[in-house]
Enzyme design. Structure first.
Site, short mmCIF file in Angstrom:
data_model
loop_
_atom_site.label_atom_id
_atom_site.label_comp_id
_atom_site.label_asym_id
_atom_site.label_seq_id
_atom_site.Cartn_x
_atom_site.Cartn_y
_atom_site.Cartn_z
CG HIS A 33 2.62 15.36 3.15
ND1 HIS A 33 3.26 14.16 3.35
CD2 HIS A 33 3.59 16.29 3.00
CE1 HIS A 33 4.57 14.36 3.34
NE2 HIS A 33 4.79 15.65 3.13
CG ASP A 102 7.41 17.77 0.95
OD1 ASP A 102 7.16 17.37 2.11
OD2 ASP A 102 6.86 18.76 0.44
#
Length: 185
Positions: A33, A102
């Site tokens: 990320h 996520d």
């Protein structure tokens, strides 16, 4: 400070901002990320924070793991699988199909296991799925999960039904789509 004339909100801005800060810190520590643009952080975290559709684990007051989920209907699910960036607004909470959006646990496998346990406790009677992309990859695969209280056979039947509906939708919208792995629906 917010002006006193502003209408009260069901959300607690202080807690929401703290959650966003903790999640941003985890994103910065995640090899997958950390290089993503800031607009993706906003798109993928603000709705689940506001809806309470996330788990944030802390150890010694330091964030160590985070996951978020959306509850989609079949049409939203199809749009999401075809274009993950399509998830926005009402799409986060429009059905009963659990999708993990996520999953960040950058520090240890123990944190990852703790997050998995917390999610299974939060959704004990649910099956869930996620799009899994390996770092540096551009092809996603669908991963499946089931809650602790859900019978394995019932979970498999539900996942098979969801899978068949998703494949049919992909074929209808994408012409010659051919799934890899589990065979055809």
């Amino acid at each position: 400070m917010l002006p006193s004339a502003q209408a009260p909100s069901l959300l607690n801005p202080t807690d929401d901002f703290a959650a966003l800060g903790n999640i941003a810190w985890l994103w910065m520590n995640s090899p997958m990320h950390r290089d993503w643009p800031v607009h993706l952080l906003a798109r993928n975290t603000l709705a689940p924070i506001q809806l309470g559709q996330y788990i944030l684990l802390r150890c010694n007051d330091v964030p160590v793991a985070y996951c978020s989920w959306a509850l989609m209907d079949a049409d939203t699910e199809l749009s999401y699988v075809m274009a993950p960036s399509s998830l926005g607004g009402n799409a986060w909470n429009c059905g009963d199909r659990l999708w993990i959006i996520d999953w960040i646990a950058p520090f240890s496998r123990d944190d990852n296991r703790a997050l998995r346990r917390a999610l299974a406790e939060r959704h004990p009677d649910s099956v869930g799925r996620s799009l899994r992309v390996r770092r540096g990859g551009d092809t996603a695969r669908v991963k499946e999960y089931r809650g602790r209280a859900l019978d394995a056979a019932a979970a498999r039947a539900q996942l098979d039904r969801y899978h068949a509906e998703l494949i049919a939708g992909l074929r209808a919208s994408n012409g010659g789509y051919a799934p890899r792995g589990r065979g055809t629906a």
